[in-house]
Design a protein around this motif. Structure first.
Motif, PDB file in Angstrom:
ATOM      1  N   GLU A  27       0.828  -1.208   0.000  1.00 23.41           N
ATOM      2  CA  GLU A  27       0.000   0.000   0.000  1.00 23.41           C
ATOM      3  C   GLU A  27       0.862   1.257   0.000  1.00 23.41           C
ATOM      4  O   GLU A  27       0.366   2.353   0.198  1.00 23.41           O
ATOM      5  CB  GLU A  27      -0.908  -0.003   1.237  1.00 23.41           C
ATOM      6  CG  GLU A  27      -1.830  -1.197   1.298  1.00 23.41           C
ATOM      7  CD  GLU A  27      -2.545  -1.341   2.634  1.00 23.41           C
ATOM      8  OE1 GLU A  27      -2.177  -0.667   3.612  1.00 23.41           O
ATOM      9  OE2 GLU A  27      -3.477  -2.166   2.698  1.00 23.41           O
ATOM     10  N   ALA A  28       2.163   1.101  -0.235  1.00 24.04           N
ATOM     11  CA  ALA A  28       3.112   2.212  -0.090  1.00 24.04           C
ATOM     12  C   ALA A  28       2.816   3.371  -1.029  1.00 24.04           C
ATOM     13  O   ALA A  28       3.138   4.511  -0.707  1.00 24.04           O
ATOM     14  CB  ALA A  28       4.540   1.709  -0.297  1.00 24.04           C
ATOM     15  N   ASP A  29       2.215   3.101  -2.171  1.00 20.37           N
ATOM     16  CA  ASP A  29       1.901   4.180  -3.098  1.00 20.37           C
ATOM     17  C   ASP A  29       0.583   4.880  -2.754  1.00 20.37           C
ATOM     18  O   ASP A  29       0.282   5.930  -3.310  1.00 20.37           O
ATOM     19  CB  ASP A  29       1.834   3.646  -4.531  1.00 20.37           C
ATOM     20  CG  ASP A  29       3.182   3.116  -4.995  1.00 20.37           C
ATOM     21  OD1 ASP A  29       4.222   3.630  -4.527  1.00 20.37           O
ATOM     22  OD2 ASP A  29       3.194   2.185  -5.822  1.00 20.37           O
ATOM     23  N   LEU A  30      -0.187   4.291  -1.854  1.00 22.05           N
ATOM     24  CA  LEU A  30      -1.479   4.865  -1.470  1.00 22.05           C
ATOM     25  C   LEU A  30      -1.481   5.473  -0.074  1.00 22.05           C
ATOM     26  O   LEU A  30      -2.243   6.399   0.197  1.00 22.05           O
ATOM     27  CB  LEU A  30      -2.572   3.780  -1.530  1.00 22.05           C
ATOM     28  CG  LEU A  30      -2.805   3.132  -2.894  1.00 22.05           C
ATOM     29  CD1 LEU A  30      -3.713   1.926  -2.753  1.00 22.05           C
ATOM     30  CD2 LEU A  30      -3.386   4.151  -3.863  1.00 22.05           C
ATOM     31  N   LEU A  31      -0.664   4.925   0.823  1.00 22.38           N
ATOM     32  CA  LEU A  31      -0.675   5.334   2.224  1.00 22.38           C
ATOM     33  C   LEU A  31       0.747   5.476   2.740  1.00 22.38           C
ATOM     34  O   LEU A  31       1.621   4.693   2.371  1.00 22.38           O
ATOM     35  CB  LEU A  31      -1.423   4.294   3.068  1.00 22.38           C
ATOM     36  CG  LEU A  31      -2.874   4.053   2.670  1.00 22.38           C
ATOM     37  CD1 LEU A  31      -3.365   2.727   3.191  1.00 22.38           C
ATOM     38  CD2 LEU A  31      -3.739   5.186   3.170  1.00 22.38           C
ATOM     39  N   SER A  32       0.965   6.439   3.621  1.00 26.26           N
ATOM     40  CA  SER A  32       2.316   6.639   4.138  1.00 26.26           C
ATOM     41  C   SER A  32       2.417   6.475   5.649  1.00 26.26           C
ATOM     42  O   SER A  32       3.511   6.389   6.184  1.00 26.26           O
ATOM     43  CB  SER A  32       2.824   8.030   3.749  1.00 26.26           C
ATOM     44  OG  SER A  32       1.963   9.021   4.273  1.00 26.26           O
ATOM     45  N   GLN A  73      -8.485  -0.122  -5.363  1.00 25.50           N
ATOM     46  CA  GLN A  73      -7.476   0.256  -6.358  1.00 25.50           C
ATOM     47  C   GLN A  73      -6.392  -0.814  -6.524  1.00 25.50           C
ATOM     48  O   GLN A  73      -5.617  -0.767  -7.474  1.00 25.50           O
ATOM     49  CB  GLN A  73      -6.817   1.582  -5.975  1.00 25.50           C
ATOM     50  CG  GLN A  73      -7.763   2.749  -6.033  1.00 25.50           C
ATOM     51  CD  GLN A  73      -7.122   4.023  -5.508  1.00 25.50           C
ATOM     52  OE1 GLN A  73      -6.230   3.978  -4.663  1.00 25.50           O
ATOM     53  NE2 GLN A  73      -7.576   5.152  -6.008  1.00 25.50           N
ATOM     54  N   ARG A  74      -6.342  -1.775  -5.618  1.00 25.42           N
ATOM     55  CA  ARG A  74      -5.305  -2.813  -5.673  1.00 25.42           C
ATOM     56  C   ARG A  74      -5.778  -3.985  -6.528  1.00 25.42           C
ATOM     57  O   ARG A  74      -5.962  -5.112  -6.079  1.00 25.42           O
ATOM     58  CB  ARG A  74      -4.940  -3.239  -4.257  1.00 25.42           C
ATOM     59  CG  ARG A  74      -4.388  -2.032  -3.469  1.00 25.42           C
ATOM     60  CD  ARG A  74      -3.961  -2.391  -2.104  1.00 25.42           C
ATOM     61  NE  ARG A  74      -2.758  -3.222  -2.192  1.00 25.42           N
ATOM     62  CZ  ARG A  74      -2.372  -4.034  -1.216  1.00 25.42           C
ATOM     63  NH1 ARG A  74      -3.063  -4.136  -0.109  1.00 25.42           N
ATOM     64  NH2 ARG A  74      -1.271  -4.742  -1.355  1.00 25.42           N
ATOM     65  N   VAL A  75      -5.940  -3.702  -7.808  1.00 23.25           N
ATOM     66  CA  VAL A  75      -6.525  -4.641  -8.755  1.00 23.25           C
ATOM     67  C   VAL A  75      -5.743  -5.959  -8.818  1.00 23.25           C
ATOM     68  O   VAL A  75      -6.326  -7.043  -8.859  1.00 23.25           O
ATOM     69  CB  VAL A  75      -6.614  -3.983 -10.153  1.00 23.25           C
ATOM     70  CG1 VAL A  75      -7.179  -4.942 -11.183  1.00 23.25           C
ATOM     71  CG2 VAL A  75      -7.454  -2.726 -10.074  1.00 23.25           C
ATOM     72  N   ALA A 116     -13.131  -2.961  -1.329  1.00 20.19           N
ATOM     73  CA  ALA A 116     -13.974  -3.977  -1.949  1.00 20.19           C
ATOM     74  C   ALA A 116     -14.105  -5.144  -0.980  1.00 20.19           C
ATOM     75  O   ALA A 116     -13.121  -5.544  -0.346  1.00 20.19           O
ATOM     76  CB  ALA A 116     -13.354  -4.447  -3.261  1.00 20.19           C
ATOM     77  N   VAL A 117     -15.301  -5.685  -0.854  1.00 19.56           N
ATOM     78  CA  VAL A 117     -15.542  -6.842   0.002  1.00 19.56           C
ATOM     79  C   VAL A 117     -15.491  -8.091  -0.863  1.00 19.56           C
ATOM     80  O   VAL A 117     -16.195  -8.188  -1.867  1.00 19.56           O
ATOM     81  CB  VAL A 117     -16.902  -6.739   0.729  1.00 19.56           C
ATOM     82  CG1 VAL A 117     -17.155  -7.981   1.580  1.00 19.56           C
ATOM     83  CG2 VAL A 117     -16.970  -5.472   1.569  1.00 19.56           C
TER      84      VAL A 117
END
Length: 172
Positions: free
Chosen positions: A35-40, A126-128, A159-160
């Motif tokens: 998730e490094a590109d989405l969250l810091s 977003q993590r397709v 997404a669930v």
């Protein structure tokens, strides 16, 4: 082949850095799922991990000797439903089958310990590539989405994904 067992409180100081490396920062970019590109911000802390080792939750760890390779959390949500979360593998070891083994152990724990007949998880939509990986392991999108648990700007959606759990002895 790693050993998979329930984590204890004594494991948590060694587990926490593995979780952070897998989800956040430049070290996470060594692996394919992060998730490094989405969250810091940090992914979790020791106090939160401690809540996952007791009660209606199990925190399973994969080990090679004394080295923690990854983890997964499985928790009861009641009504025969289990929740799978915090699946991670040290970024340097990803794509080697450890994640698959952790999922299998989590699903077995859900069936045998939590008496679950179905399991769900949430993944940032977003993590397709990660959702596709879970789909290859029998999970399907339920069509439901949930807000990311921590308010951020811009907001993220989860997404669930769900999967029925069958007793392995009942399969043909």
């Amino acid at each position: 082949m790693p050993t998979i067992r329930p984590a204890t409180a004594a494991d948590l100081p060694r587990l926490h850095p593995v979780v952070e490396r897998a989800y956040r920062g430049d070290s996470a970019r060594q692996g394919w799922t992060h998730e490094a590109d989405l969250l810091s911000n940090t992914r979790t802390d020791l106090a939160t991990l401690a809540t996952l080792v007791d009660g209606d939750s199990r925190l399973l760890i994969a080990l090679d000797g004394d080295t923690i390779l990854g983890c997964v959390n499985i928790a009861s949500r009641g009504d025969s439903l289990a929740y799978l979360g915090l699946l991670c593998v040290d970024p340097a070891l990803q794509a080697g089958g450890i994640g698959k083994q952790l999922i299998a152990a989590a699903e077995a724990t859900a069936r045998e310990t939590l008496a679950a007949t179905r399991i769900e998880m949430t993944v940032i939509d977003q993590r397709v590539e990660l959702i596709a990986w879970y789909e290859r392991h029998g999970y399907t999108r339920s069509g439901e989405t949930r807000p990311f648990p921590v308010p951020i700007d811009p907001p993220l959606t989860m997404a669930v994904l769900t999967k029925p759990l069958f007793d392995q002895q009942q399969l043909p």
